[in-house]
Design a protein around this motif. Structure first.
Motif, PDB file in Angstrom:
ATOM      1  N   UNK A   1      21.911   3.776   7.010  1.00  0.00           N
ATOM      2  CA  UNK A   1      22.061   4.551   8.239  1.00  0.00           C
ATOM      3  C   UNK A   1      20.979   5.635   8.353  1.00  0.00           C
ATOM      4  N   UNK A   2      20.588   6.189   7.217  1.00  0.00           N
ATOM      5  CA  UNK A   2      19.618   7.293   7.226  1.00  0.00           C
ATOM      6  C   UNK A   2      18.193   6.807   7.446  1.00  0.00           C
ATOM      7  N   UNK A   3      17.978   5.497   7.311  1.00  0.00           N
ATOM      8  CA  UNK A   3      16.656   4.966   7.594  1.00  0.00           C
ATOM      9  C   UNK A   3      15.815   4.590   6.391  1.00  0.00           C
ATOM     10  N   UNK A   4      16.383   4.666   5.199  1.00  0.00           N
ATOM     11  CA  UNK A   4      15.614   4.274   4.013  1.00  0.00           C
ATOM     12  C   UNK A   4      15.317   2.767   4.037  1.00  0.00           C
TER      13      UNK A   4
ATOM     14  N   UNK B   1       9.021   5.788  -5.367  1.00  0.00           N
ATOM     15  CA  UNK B   1       9.674   6.981  -5.911  1.00  0.00           C
ATOM     16  C   UNK B   1      11.166   6.840  -5.640  1.00  0.00           C
ATOM     17  N   UNK B   2      11.950   7.105  -6.679  1.00  0.00           N
ATOM     18  CA  UNK B   2      13.399   6.916  -6.592  1.00  0.00           C
ATOM     19  C   UNK B   2      14.106   8.262  -6.599  1.00  0.00           C
ATOM     20  N   UNK B   3      14.895   8.503  -5.552  1.00  0.00           N
ATOM     21  CA  UNK B   3      15.809   9.663  -5.560  1.00  0.00           C
ATOM     22  C   UNK B   3      17.076   9.150  -6.225  1.00  0.00           C
ATOM     23  N   UNK B   4      17.267   9.479  -7.475  1.00  0.00           N
ATOM     24  CA  UNK B   4      18.028   8.613  -8.360  1.00  0.00           C
ATOM     25  C   UNK B   4      19.534   8.849  -8.426  1.00  0.00           C
TER      26      UNK B   4
ATOM     27  N   UNK C   1       0.825  -1.199   0.000  1.00  0.00           N
ATOM     28  CA  UNK C   1       0.000   0.000   0.000  1.00  0.00           C
ATOM     29  C   UNK C   1       0.863   1.254   0.000  1.00  0.00           C
ATOM     30  N   UNK C   2       0.324   2.322  -0.537  1.00  0.00           N
ATOM     31  CA  UNK C   2       0.962   3.615  -0.401  1.00  0.00           C
ATOM     32  C   UNK C   2       2.204   3.762  -1.261  1.00  0.00           C
ATOM     33  N   UNK C   3       2.981   4.800  -0.950  1.00  0.00           N
ATOM     34  CA  UNK C   3       4.133   5.179  -1.767  1.00  0.00           C
ATOM     35  C   UNK C   3       5.402   5.052  -0.940  1.00  0.00           C
ATOM     36  N   UNK C   4       6.368   4.301  -1.464  1.00  0.00           N
ATOM     37  CA  UNK C   4       7.637   4.147  -0.774  1.00  0.00           C
ATOM     38  C   UNK C   4       8.745   4.918  -1.484  1.00  0.00           C
ATOM     39  N   UNK C   5       9.861   5.077  -0.786  1.00  0.00           N
ATOM     40  CA  UNK C   5      10.969   5.856  -1.325  1.00  0.00           C
ATOM     41  C   UNK C   5      12.254   5.066  -1.201  1.00  0.00           C
ATOM     42  N   UNK C   6      13.040   5.050  -2.259  1.00  0.00           N
ATOM     43  CA  UNK C   6      14.383   4.456  -2.143  1.00  0.00           C
ATOM     44  C   UNK C   6      15.403   5.469  -2.643  1.00  0.00           C
TER      45      UNK C   6
END
Lengths: 309, 309, 309, 309
Positions: C42-45, C239-242, C23-28
């Motif tokens: 370390x940042x929690x992703x 969503x990818x912070x690429x 469900x919902x939107x995840x971020x990597x």
């Protein structure tokens, strides 16, 4: 004079040798991959320090010879291909005995790595800033290693720098001097005298006694507050900023990751990081674009002529 | 004359070029790893064919670009280090477009590989002896690739050999000649005209029409019954025994394994295989033994002098 | 429920699959080597994007398949070993045809890489933000590649994400939808719809029409001003912070190099970069220190017992 | 019983363990690359010995750790991928200390290598059949290494075999027994007792005293005339034919090269070597041919459906 070759025309080997043996004090900057090598060159430095600590850390492993020597070599090849600067590589203990070191020297020269620094410890090494019980190599064994490397190097101007860990191991200045003398006799092109103290006293005392018999390289990671003029006065030939590109990256990536975790948007990140286009510029995308015009169509002179058979 | 450099003094690049462009017909023998390269040299050949089929098969994969180009390069580096002979490598299609090929050429020269043969098919390739529907590269695209390679090679005597697959693809002699002409114009140093027929007729017809405008290389794997004099008469500059070391190994290992499975003892195997000591001799164990005497003790001239501090 | 396995107990494969299909939107977040992978964790992703652009740039080469696929694999192995997070790797076009892709999938699973994204272009690729004449793969050929990958993957939860380049190539939304449908039919676990426009309109229009038939992944590198809520409303699963760790590093290394070139001292650099000790902490130096106590002495239970022979 | 898993269903790890710990005496055969691994399997053996001497020699280097451990690992990965047989690898001394060995064990398991044999010498090693002054590892240090490996192995059935070099070093049977006892205590799954004498007396004496406390592996390269029944009577669990595929290859390649140098024709070579087609069969060319039918056209179920947008 006008007739002497410009720096750009000299080989990488010769340029590193001149940084070590020339007048005054030179500076080289750490890099740990092709990208950082390009950035060091872009900034105007004359050479690159390929740090073993930084290369290990960048790949995610410890500075305890967890990487094989060929894995290190692979990194160095990318660095050498990415930059026209001479590279001095941190070769740990040479990754074994004199025979392993001979093989390393050949492969470094093949990859146009200008010089290697080896330290008088035992394989596998422990980083000099960790552990108090650092075991030193036997002097004769280490001299044999230096000599084997010098006898093997295919380019006369390849440099072998002997790093003395006697102060790191708490063995004192006399032991350091004894080793410096032996390594110079064995053919080392320069020495590193290394220290993990924040106070430069033992380094400076050593330099005074050594009196520049062969060039001295300093790595002021721990005694970073020491004024550069002090090290110049001690007749350091080369000063290495040994791991600061790596540490700058760590800080920047941590900041960026933290912002993105918190904000879940790129809006505030975009301006804080290098423009996307700079990634392409650093990789020289335009050269490829030009080349595609020439080679993808086959080029003007490549007209297929039908042969009258 | 007595003043001309002996073969041993010439670079590997120059020696391969001379094999391609000299008078008469030369022969090179397949190798697929450092060991077979040594054996080719030991037997007295003048050069080595680094077969893509053999290298793939030795590693246990198919001749369909299942290996990455850097995995092939790793094999080649061992071969080049193991032998003083010039190596002509089977470079498939160049592992991509002109840009991939440019990178390959640089890396081959760095490893002292004397020349590369590329074929006018598309990536990933299929072995020429398999499949009937081989797709040929566009002529212009392939000419661009040749030209990019020639413009990139750091050593003038590096050779690029263009392999014509028109006969393999059933496209006929006129197409083969048209391509030969184009590739010669693009700068190829020689051509391979390849065939999978046991009858050499199409090869010989091609050679007559081509009339040696640039040197021709033949690979008589399938038309192996053709007398060598016939190929000499067709003015072949180079004949490649393309995969027979590999195939000899397969036969010998099968025989040895079968014997050991059946007999469960080495008694009858020992005499049938090379002596254990030859393994050490081939690796030049004695050089290391001598070197240990010099370097493990530090050597006579490396006396540690105690410094009067 | 309390009985369901916690995230830590799930395999990397399963965790990535859940990021895609939950469900919902995840971020990597992007990483390009072992170090950046550690920092992302370390940042929690919850996951890592192994960017092809970033990996190429870090090694100093172009994002045009200048790296071989095994060189990329080597980087990925270090990343996978360095982090417990699931990694989705940017696999370009799969580095060749379906057979090359099959081999890639096997090797990725072996290295515990959780999923691969492949794009419907031709080998060698050009970065999507460069060149206007991007050539798309044939739909059938690309579907065969997806299917081959799915049939090959040894772990059921390995994910294959199909990246649609129709908008990049200026082929319009209908073509993009047609491809999305085909790729979903072929077995893709999710799709990326990619755009190089700063305006998200075409992306959002696509998402509305697509209606989440299979999960959608977005890479808002160019349309970074788009509010994240807008992408959530479009039902983006991931969503990818690429490439922002790479770009953060570039900026930081440039700043650090500039300071050191200008000032020739570390005094002002030390505080701006991560502490040296953090380099050791990131590499988990203390684990090794503990292990040395256990294993260097042989351990308590390893008493050598003299055998009464 | 019918309900017990057949050998094919067991992991490679379990199958090697059973070869070591089962009833009677088993035999494994040397391989040194993917091809020879396939041939060992084809012949019907139950396992493979990945010989360090053979792997080094095949690549053209010496058996003195001239290869890095990752270069060895690359060879092993090809071998493991090429064969379904369990592989016991000759891991020299573990390529460094306990920490290097821990890393090796993890990587071997990842590549599905079933077990590793390490010997109680120091890095870099010298082949046991060369040099009389072999230096042995300290017992405690070696036990720590074994223990570290056992604590690290991710699969319970991975095997660590401790090779005792005391007889090689001329240290006598009591020292060998003392070491065997210590290594068994440290967790070794089996021991190799090694000898360079052509007479098996010291081996047989050792075996009698040892009395099979943990399984014994023999490598009768030098004492090859010893009847296998004698070794069975000594309760050897595993006998290794250690380098005979390599040596068979050397002999065969030498013969083939000599014939081709002399005759300059393939006519008499063709029948003496394996048929060309066997090279394709060994690489399983037909599997790819079948796969192309399924995947190159996209496959039947991958019909591109036009989406009503």
């Amino acid at each position: 004079s006008d007739l002497s070759p410009s720096n750009d025309q000299l080989s990488k080997f010769t340029r590193l040798r001149r940084l070590l043996t020339g007048e005054g004090t030179n500076f080289i900057m750490e890099a740990h991959n092709g990208l950082s090598a390009k950035i060091v060159e872009e900034a105007g430095f004359d050479g690159i320090w390929a740090s073993g600590l930084s290369i290990s850390a960048a790949l995610g492993v410890r500075d305890n010879n967890e990487l094989s020597w060929t894995q290190v070599l692979d990194v160095l090849e990318f660095m050498s291909d990415a930059s026209s600067l001479p590279i001095l590589v941190d070769g740990d203990t040479g990754y074994g005995n004199f025979n392993n070191f001979r093989r390393l020297v050949k492969k470094l020269c093949q990859r146009q790595i200008a010089g290697v620094c080896i330290e008088d410890k035992v394989f596998p090494k422990t980083n000099s800033f960790l552990a108090d019980n650092q075991q030193l190599a036997e002097i004769d064994e280490f001299c044999g290693k230096i000599k084997a490397g010098k006898d093997t190097q295919p380019d006369d101007d390849f440099s072998i720098v002997a790093r003395i860990e006697a102060l790191i191991a708490g063995r004192g200045i006399d032991e350091a001097l004894r080793r410096a003398e032996a390594y110079a006799e064995a053919g080392a092109d320069a020495i590193v005298i290394h220290s993990k103290k924040s106070d430069p006293d033992e380094i400076l005392t050593f330099c005074r006694s050594w009196d520049h018999r062969i060039p001295v390289v300093l790595i002021p990671t721990k005694y970073y507050r020491t004024p550069t003029q002090t090290m110049k006065d001690a007749r350091a030939s080369l000063i290495i900023w040994a791991n600061h590109n790596l540490r700058a990256s760590i800080q920047a990536m941590r900041d960026t990751c933290a912002t993105l975790m918190r904000d879940e948007t790129l809006v505030d990140v975009e301006a804080a990081v290098a423009p996307l286009n700079d990634v392409f510029t650093l990789a020289d995308a335009s050269e490829l674009e030009e080349a595609e015009k020439v080679y993808l169509a086959g080029g003007p002179q490549v007209e297929a002529v039908v042969l009258a058979a």
